[in-house]
Design a protein around this motif. Structure first.
Motif, PDB file in Angstrom:
ATOM      1  N   LEU A   1      25.092  13.795  -7.150  1.00 34.42           N
ATOM      2  CA  LEU A   1      23.640  13.969  -7.219  1.00 34.42           C
ATOM      3  C   LEU A   1      22.898  12.650  -7.426  1.00 34.42           C
ATOM      4  N   ALA A   2      23.296  11.863  -8.422  1.00 35.76           N
ATOM      5  CA  ALA A   2      22.539  10.639  -8.744  1.00 35.76           C
ATOM      6  C   ALA A   2      22.608   9.603  -7.628  1.00 35.76           C
ATOM      7  N   PHE A   3      23.717   9.540  -6.896  1.00 41.54           N
ATOM      8  CA  PHE A   3      23.813   8.599  -5.771  1.00 41.54           C
ATOM      9  C   PHE A   3      23.007   9.072  -4.558  1.00 41.54           C
ATOM     10  N   PRO A   4      23.272  10.280  -4.031  1.00 39.10           N
ATOM     11  CA  PRO A   4      22.650  10.643  -2.746  1.00 39.10           C
ATOM     12  C   PRO A   4      21.172  11.012  -2.813  1.00 39.10           C
ATOM     13  N   TYR A   5      20.712  11.560  -3.947  1.00 41.45           N
ATOM     14  CA  TYR A   5      19.314  12.031  -4.010  1.00 41.45           C
ATOM     15  C   TYR A   5      18.295  10.889  -3.870  1.00 41.45           C
ATOM     16  N   PRO A   6      18.347   9.822  -4.689  1.00 39.59           N
ATOM     17  CA  PRO A   6      17.367   8.736  -4.493  1.00 39.59           C
ATOM     18  C   PRO A   6      17.528   8.045  -3.146  1.00 39.59           C
ATOM     19  N   ALA A   7      18.772   8.006  -2.638  1.00 35.92           N
ATOM     20  CA  ALA A   7      18.993   7.406  -1.321  1.00 35.92           C
ATOM     21  C   ALA A   7      18.249   8.196  -0.255  1.00 35.92           C
ATOM     22  N   GLU A   8      18.337   9.527  -0.321  1.00 37.82           N
ATOM     23  CA  GLU A   8      17.645  10.337   0.696  1.00 37.82           C
ATOM     24  C   GLU A   8      16.134  10.136   0.621  1.00 37.82           C
ATOM     25  N   VAL A   9      15.595  10.034  -0.593  1.00 39.55           N
ATOM     26  CA  VAL A   9      14.143   9.850  -0.726  1.00 39.55           C
ATOM     27  C   VAL A   9      13.701   8.576  -0.024  1.00 39.55           C
ATOM     28  N   VAL A  10      14.282   7.446  -0.400  1.00 41.12           N
ATOM     29  CA  VAL A  10      13.773   6.164   0.123  1.00 41.12           C
ATOM     30  C   VAL A  10      14.153   5.977   1.590  1.00 41.12           C
TER      31      VAL A  10
ATOM     32  N   LYS B   1       1.260  11.286  -2.993  1.00 41.33           N
ATOM     33  CA  LYS B   1       1.244  12.115  -1.779  1.00 41.33           C
ATOM     34  C   LYS B   1       2.644  12.561  -1.359  1.00 41.33           C
ATOM     35  N   VAL B   2       3.666  11.804  -1.754  1.00 43.57           N
ATOM     36  CA  VAL B   2       5.024  12.187  -1.343  1.00 43.57           C
ATOM     37  C   VAL B   2       5.713  13.069  -2.387  1.00 43.57           C
ATOM     38  N   GLU B   3       5.010  13.376  -3.491  1.00 42.51           N
ATOM     39  CA  GLU B   3       5.651  14.176  -4.545  1.00 42.51           C
ATOM     40  C   GLU B   3       6.181  15.515  -4.039  1.00 42.51           C
ATOM     41  N   PRO B   4       5.444  16.271  -3.215  1.00 43.11           N
ATOM     42  CA  PRO B   4       6.006  17.554  -2.739  1.00 43.11           C
ATOM     43  C   PRO B   4       7.327  17.373  -1.993  1.00 43.11           C
ATOM     44  N   MET B   5       7.432  16.335  -1.161  1.00 44.69           N
ATOM     45  CA  MET B   5       8.671  16.069  -0.440  1.00 44.69           C
ATOM     46  C   MET B   5       9.801  15.717  -1.412  1.00 44.69           C
ATOM     47  N   VAL B   6       9.484  14.863  -2.389  1.00 40.29           N
ATOM     48  CA  VAL B   6      10.484  14.440  -3.373  1.00 40.29           C
ATOM     49  C   VAL B   6      10.964  15.643  -4.187  1.00 40.29           C
ATOM     50  N   ARG B   7      10.042  16.507  -4.560  1.00 42.37           N
ATOM     51  CA  ARG B   7      10.408  17.684  -5.361  1.00 42.37           C
ATOM     52  C   ARG B   7      11.298  18.634  -4.553  1.00 42.37           C
ATOM     53  N   ASP B   8      10.989  18.794  -3.282  1.00 40.48           N
ATOM     54  CA  ASP B   8      11.842  19.630  -2.420  1.00 40.48           C
ATOM     55  C   ASP B   8      13.259  19.060  -2.344  1.00 40.48           C
ATOM     56  N   MET B   9      13.351  17.740  -2.213  1.00 44.43           N
ATOM     57  CA  MET B   9      14.674  17.104  -2.145  1.00 44.43           C
ATOM     58  C   MET B   9      15.426  17.263  -3.462  1.00 44.43           C
ATOM     59  N   ALA B  10      14.721  17.090  -4.572  1.00 47.65           N
ATOM     60  CA  ALA B  10      15.357  17.248  -5.884  1.00 47.65           C
ATOM     61  C   ALA B  10      15.904  18.667  -6.032  1.00 47.65           C
TER      62      ALA B  10
ATOM     63  N   PRO C   1       0.806  -1.231   0.000  1.00 48.55           N
ATOM     64  CA  PRO C   1       0.000   0.000   0.000  1.00 48.55           C
ATOM     65  C   PRO C   1       0.835   1.275   0.000  1.00 48.55           C
ATOM     66  N   HIS C   2       2.044   1.222   0.562  1.00 52.55           N
ATOM     67  CA  HIS C   2       2.919   2.399   0.594  1.00 52.55           C
ATOM     68  C   HIS C   2       3.458   2.744  -0.795  1.00 52.55           C
ATOM     69  N   PHE C   3       3.360   1.795  -1.739  1.00 53.83           N
ATOM     70  CA  PHE C   3       3.936   2.003  -3.067  1.00 53.83           C
ATOM     71  C   PHE C   3       2.885   2.102  -4.170  1.00 53.83           C
ATOM     72  N   TYR C   4       1.604   2.095  -3.789  1.00 56.67           N
ATOM     73  CA  TYR C   4       0.559   2.306  -4.791  1.00 56.67           C
ATOM     74  C   TYR C   4       0.710   3.709  -5.376  1.00 56.67           C
ATOM     75  N   PRO C   5       0.299   3.904  -6.633  1.00 55.78           N
ATOM     76  CA  PRO C   5       0.422   5.239  -7.252  1.00 55.78           C
ATOM     77  C   PRO C   5      -0.188   6.361  -6.407  1.00 55.78           C
ATOM     78  N   GLN C   6      -1.350   6.093  -5.788  1.00 51.46           N
ATOM     79  CA  GLN C   6      -1.996   7.161  -5.003  1.00 51.46           C
ATOM     80  C   GLN C   6      -1.162   7.511  -3.764  1.00 51.46           C
ATOM     81  N   ALA C   7      -0.466   6.519  -3.187  1.00 50.98           N
ATOM     82  CA  ALA C   7       0.403   6.798  -2.033  1.00 50.98           C
ATOM     83  C   ALA C   7       1.655   7.558  -2.471  1.00 50.98           C
ATOM     84  N   ILE C   8       2.192   7.185  -3.616  1.00 53.55           N
ATOM     85  CA  ILE C   8       3.392   7.851  -4.136  1.00 53.55           C
ATOM     86  C   ILE C   8       3.076   9.304  -4.492  1.00 53.55           C
TER      87      ILE C   8
END
Length: 435
Positions: free
Chosen positions: A161-170, A128-137, A119-126
């Motif tokens: 950038l490519a290493f630390p950014y996705p790591a911080e998100v997940v 919801k985290v877009e604003p956080m992901v965009r801030d991190m990007a 459920p944490h990875f359904y499109p509707q759940a993802i």
């Protein structure tokens, strides 16, 4: 396997050598030849049990949609020598693998464990985290460009950038505090890049099979030591993160076993970002070598989702997985026997000339683009929607700011036959004056 075609050892042996994957283009030359001359044939490489080498897209899909016939849990899920398999059983108390993650499971175990976090990875759940992901990007882009401004607008896009950014998100979604993200990134590299001299565990002898399995055991125990107290905390006081979901997850009405819990957190903490990092770094490498492509994406940002899909196909960061047959099966006219091992080459399937028109042309408008970069069937990547979001958001934020980009040195690939991608993408760029 008696009457099956055998691939000459000198042809197939490089596919079993991590160093081959550190040479840009070498794996593709090999698998293009195999698709043509040995689309489904047997490799008998010294030191390994025989493997069917599955190179064609349709065959990969046929196998991976039938988990009940082609198991993931009975043998090593990744390519392993006879010595490595023996050592894994020694270290794990007789089990075929040290880790027991989702990729090492078959149903019903796989479906039950997958349901714990799904459920944490359904499109509707993802979404919801877009604003956080965009801030991190934005934060990583700003830091990368600020550092680059002090170095003649150059930087290593992979490491910075490519290493630390996705790591911080997940890792944020898992509940790992930021001060521990570097440790998690290092452990990820030790695990997946055990044969790469730049990324392996310090002091490891990468030529010794025993050392590789020892590293995996060390990595498992490092993660166990880290997550044990966190699991206990989340069982007492759950919060809205993945560790809480895993710590309190029920399998058949009972708590998850410790090994499965730690392994679940290991795969989330490693595969949850490493493949996205590899694909993101590849995307920049492609842009740096194709100035027209950057201009095309700047002129038409609606192409960015297609650009993301094409980078996934182009990179295929998970190069291979192994399956074992639970019964006799006929595939492409060949008789696969119960117990046979099958090496599924995703990097090959995603360049299959019978499925992808001009597969060696990078086309962000490719449609349809039904790649197998996330796998296929019941084991398809749980985090695929999160990975797509991370990459889409990053390019939406970065591409408008870049006026031009080119390579500022030689890019370098990771030496790994399992998960691979660039380990260095040095770029030089100019910025739009309006930003």
């Amino acid at each position: 396997m008696s009457n099956a075609p055998i691939i000459p050892v000198e042809l197939i042996a490089p596919a079993f050598n991590p160093a081959t994957f550190g040479i840009r283009g070498a794996p593709h030359a090999l698998f293009t030849r195999l698709r043509k001359d040995y689309p489904l044939a047997i490799a008998e490489v010294p030191g390994y049990d025989p493997h069917w080498i599955v190179t064609k897209y349709d065959d990969i899909r046929e196998i991976t949609r039938q988990d009940h016939i082609f198991h993931s849990a009975d043998r090593s899920k990744t390519l392993a020598s006879k010595i490595a398999e023996q050592l894994m059983r020694q270290y794990s108390g007789g089990l075929p693998t040290i880790f027991k993650t989702l990729v090492h499971m078959d149903d019903p175990e796989h479906a039950e464990h997958r349901a714990v976090t799904q459920p944490h990875f359904y499109p509707q759940a993802i979404a919801k985290v877009e604003p956080m992901v965009r801030d991190m990007a934005r934060s990583y882009i700003t830091a990368f460009l600020a550092k680059g401004a002090q170095n003649d607008n150059t930087g290593d896009f992979a490491t910075e950038l490519a290493f630390p950014y996705p790591a911080e998100v997940v890792l944020t979604l898992i509940g790992v505090p930021k001060q521990d993200h570097r440790k998690m990134l290092d452990l990820t590299h030790w695990l997946f890049c055990y044969a790469d001299p730049d990324l392996c565990r310090p002091g490891a002898n990468i030529t010794d099979p025993a050392e590789i399995i020892k590293t995996w055991d060390i990595v498992y125990n490092e993660f166990k030591a880290y997550y044990e107290s966190m699991i206990a905390e989340r069982q007492q006081c759950p919060v809205d993160d993945l560790t809480s979901a895993i710590a309190n997850g029920k399998i058949g009405g009972c708590p998850m076993t410790e090994r499965n819990m730690i392994s679940y957190l290991v795969i989330a903490s490693t595969a949850g970002h490493d493949t996205t990092s590899a694909t993101t770094a590849t995307g920049m490498w492609v842009l740096a070598e194709n100035p027209d492509l950057l201009q095309r994406l700047k002129a038409d940002p609606a192409l960015i989702p297609g650009f993301v899909e094409e980078t996934i196909r182009w990179t295929s960061p998970v190069q291979q997985f192994i399956r074992s047959a639970t019964e006799d099966y006929t595939l492409r006219g060949q008789q696969i026997k119960k117990g046979d091992l099958l090496y599924l080459s995703y990097i090959s399937g995603n360049r299959d000339e019978d499925v992808f028109k001009d597969p060696f042309t990078f086309d962000p408008a490719r449609s349809p683009n039904r790649h197998v970069g996330f796998g296929y069937g019941p084991h398809i990547c749980l985090g695929q929607h999160l990975a797509r979001l991370e990459m889409k958001v990053l390019w939406e934020e970065l591409i408008p700011r870049l006026a031009s980009v080119s390579m500022a040195g030689e890019g370098r690939m990771t030496e790994s036959e399992f998960v691979t991608g660039p380990k260095s993408v040095p770029i030089r760029y100019t910025l739009e004056t309006t930003h």
